[in-house]
Enzyme design. Structure first.
Site, PDB file in Angstrom:
ATOM      1  N   PRO A 190       0.797  -1.144  -0.173  1.00  0.00           N
ATOM      2  CA  PRO A 190      -0.040   0.037   0.078  1.00  0.00           C
ATOM      3  C   PRO A 190       0.585   1.377  -0.037  1.00  0.00           C
ATOM      4  O   PRO A 190       0.066   2.290  -0.404  1.00  0.00           O
ATOM      5  CB  PRO A 190      -0.900   0.047   1.115  1.00  0.00           C
ATOM      6  CG  PRO A 190      -0.786  -1.659   1.771  1.00  0.00           C
ATOM      7  CD  PRO A 190       0.312  -1.910   1.281  1.00  0.00           C
ATOM      8  N   GLU A 191       1.650   1.533   0.382  1.00  0.00           N
ATOM      9  CA  GLU A 191       2.309   2.721   0.783  1.00  0.00           C
ATOM     10  C   GLU A 191       2.946   3.316  -0.686  1.00  0.00           C
ATOM     11  O   GLU A 191       3.066   2.481  -1.687  1.00  0.00           O
ATOM     12  CB  GLU A 191       3.376   3.012   1.839  1.00  0.00           C
ATOM     13  CG  GLU A 191       2.724   2.836   3.015  1.00  0.00           C
ATOM     14  CD  GLU A 191       3.507   3.069   4.450  1.00  0.00           C
ATOM     15  OE1 GLU A 191       4.180   4.266   4.358  1.00  0.00           O
ATOM     16  OE2 GLU A 191       3.385   2.339   5.182  1.00  0.00           O
ATOM     17  N   HIS A 251     -10.269 -14.537  -4.056  1.00  0.00           N
ATOM     18  CA  HIS A 251     -10.064 -13.172  -3.833  1.00  0.00           C
ATOM     19  C   HIS A 251      -9.496 -12.258  -4.986  1.00  0.00           C
ATOM     20  O   HIS A 251      -8.982 -11.269  -5.050  1.00  0.00           O
ATOM     21  CB  HIS A 251      -9.160 -12.917  -2.704  1.00  0.00           C
ATOM     22  CG  HIS A 251      -9.498 -13.533  -1.268  1.00  0.00           C
ATOM     23  ND1 HIS A 251     -10.844 -13.409  -0.895  1.00  0.00           N
ATOM     24  CD2 HIS A 251      -8.729 -14.144  -0.388  1.00  0.00           C
ATOM     25  CE1 HIS A 251     -10.909 -13.821   0.352  1.00  0.00           C
ATOM     26  NE2 HIS A 251      -9.843 -14.800   0.476  1.00  0.00           N
ATOM     27  N   ARG A 310      -8.556  -8.321   1.381  1.00  0.00           N
ATOM     28  CA  ARG A 310      -9.410  -7.653   2.577  1.00  0.00           C
ATOM     29  C   ARG A 310     -10.228  -6.675   1.718  1.00  0.00           C
ATOM     30  O   ARG A 310     -11.321  -5.971   2.502  1.00  0.00           O
ATOM     31  CB  ARG A 310      -8.409  -6.744   3.225  1.00  0.00           C
ATOM     32  CG  ARG A 310      -7.993  -7.649   4.355  1.00  0.00           C
ATOM     33  CD  ARG A 310      -6.992  -7.191   5.410  1.00  0.00           C
ATOM     34  NE  ARG A 310      -7.542  -6.056   6.219  1.00  0.00           N
ATOM     35  CZ  ARG A 310      -6.960  -5.544   7.180  1.00  0.00           C
ATOM     36  NH1 ARG A 310      -5.406  -5.568   7.248  1.00  0.00           N
ATOM     37  NH2 ARG A 310      -7.402  -4.651   7.929  1.00  0.00           N
ATOM     38  N   ARG A 329      -1.686  23.518  14.062  1.00  0.00           N
ATOM     39  CA  ARG A 329      -2.041  22.269  14.117  1.00  0.00           C
ATOM     40  C   ARG A 329      -1.741  21.648  15.503  1.00  0.00           C
ATOM     41  O   ARG A 329      -0.273  21.640  15.675  1.00  0.00           O
ATOM     42  CB  ARG A 329      -1.999  21.450  12.898  1.00  0.00           C
ATOM     43  CG  ARG A 329      -2.306  21.879  11.778  1.00  0.00           C
ATOM     44  CD  ARG A 329      -3.898  21.618  11.492  1.00  0.00           C
ATOM     45  NE  ARG A 329      -4.185  20.430  11.641  1.00  0.00           N
ATOM     46  CZ  ARG A 329      -4.536  19.430  10.736  1.00  0.00           C
ATOM     47  NH1 ARG A 329      -4.039  19.683   9.476  1.00  0.00           N
ATOM     48  NH2 ARG A 329      -4.863  18.365  11.116  1.00  0.00           N
TER      49      ARG A 329
END
Length: 272
Positions: free
Chosen positions: A2-3, A92, A111, A153
DNA sequence: CCTAAGTCCTGAGTGC
DNA sequence: TGCACTCAGGACTTAG
């Protein structure tokens, strides 16, 4: 996968695959379950006959450019693409782009946190519109931009790094790593970090992401990118997944806590 | 039982 | 009190 570095590794692998055979889509097959959202209507008929002219990336999004149409793709937590030459399928598997030479590009995602959508080229997809500059875009993702985003912030800096509206592409692994490399306590309020230190952080982001891309990304457990090889950056991680292990700089045990719902690891001595 | 590379939504809290 | 914004926590899902 993912990244940013993992998505970029995937992008390069797919581009190489497309360069050595047909880039024309003759059919699209997909399941009925859908991913994070349902598959777009008429996805198959819209893509059929189009040629994949290029693949680009913004943050963690992979963008397939198909002659006036854009396939917007996010890999979620467990999404991968692989090339299938014998038509075989696995549990999947959710989407198959069938190319004119018989190869199938298959999207696999246990997932189902990933996403596949279509939008016309030019019209930015709503999901992309809110994204900040890509973390590897040196011209857009500047220290000035980071300083402005941090102003006022109170969120921990590491949580701010995970905010895709601020900078696109950083996930939990590299947020931890970048804070360590910059010597910044990940819990520190973003608005209470001096610009000079944010400049170091900006530099650390580039350095760690570039190194991870060179290494082919990070492979967790026995996960494998079925297109190419596994990544090797897990051997270069300084803090992620190393809680209670010795800091590679000062040898003191690494601390860990939860920030923004994600495991955060840092060295109390080396990071202020 | 626990955890995990991500994102989105909700509701509480804050400041003007 | 209202509004806009900020932030924390949970939901979603499957595998190990």
């Amino acid at each position: 996968m993912p990244e940013l570095p993992e998505v970029e590794t995937m992008r390069r692998a797919l581009a190489a695959v497309l360069a050595q055979g047909s880039r024309q889509i003759v059919a699209v097959r997909h399941g009925t379950v859908g991913l994070r959202r349902p598959f777009p209507r008429r996805m198959s008929s819209q893509l059929r006959g189009r040629t994949i002219t290029s693949l680009s990336r913004h943050g963690k999004y992979l963008l397939w450019h198909c002659e006036g149409l854009q396939l917007v793709n996010h890999l979620g937590m467990t999404g991968t693409w692989r090339v299938v030459t014998d038509g075989s399928t696995r549990i999947h598997d959710h989407v198959a782009l069938v190319l004119a030479d018989g190869r199938h590009l298959v999207y696999h995602d246990p997932r189902r946190f990933g996403l596949v959508d279509l939008c016309p080229t030019g019209n930015g997809h709503p999901l992309l519109a809110g994204l900040g500059p890509d973390a590897m875009d040196q011209a857009a993702c500047t220290t000035t931009h980071l300083v402005a985003a941090c102003r006022g912030r109170r969120v921990p800096i590491k949580v701010l790094l995970l905010d895709q509206r601020v900078i696109a592409g950083i996930g939990n692994i590299y947020a931890n790593e970048a804070c360590f490399m910059a010597g910044i306590d990940p819990r520190r309020a973003a608005g209470r970090i001096a610009p000079a230190r944010l400049a170091r952080l900006r530099e650390a982001i580039t350095t760690v992401l570039a190194a991870a891309i060179t290494a082919g990304g990070t492979t967790i457990s026995d996960y494998r990118n079925a297109l190419g090889d596994q990544g090797w950056f897990q051997h270069d991680l300084q803090v992620y997944g190393r809680q209670a292990e010795p800091c590679r700089i000062c040898a003191r045990p690494l601390d860990h806590t939860t920030l923004g719902g994600r495991v955060t690891v840092w060295c109390r001595h080396c990071q202020r």
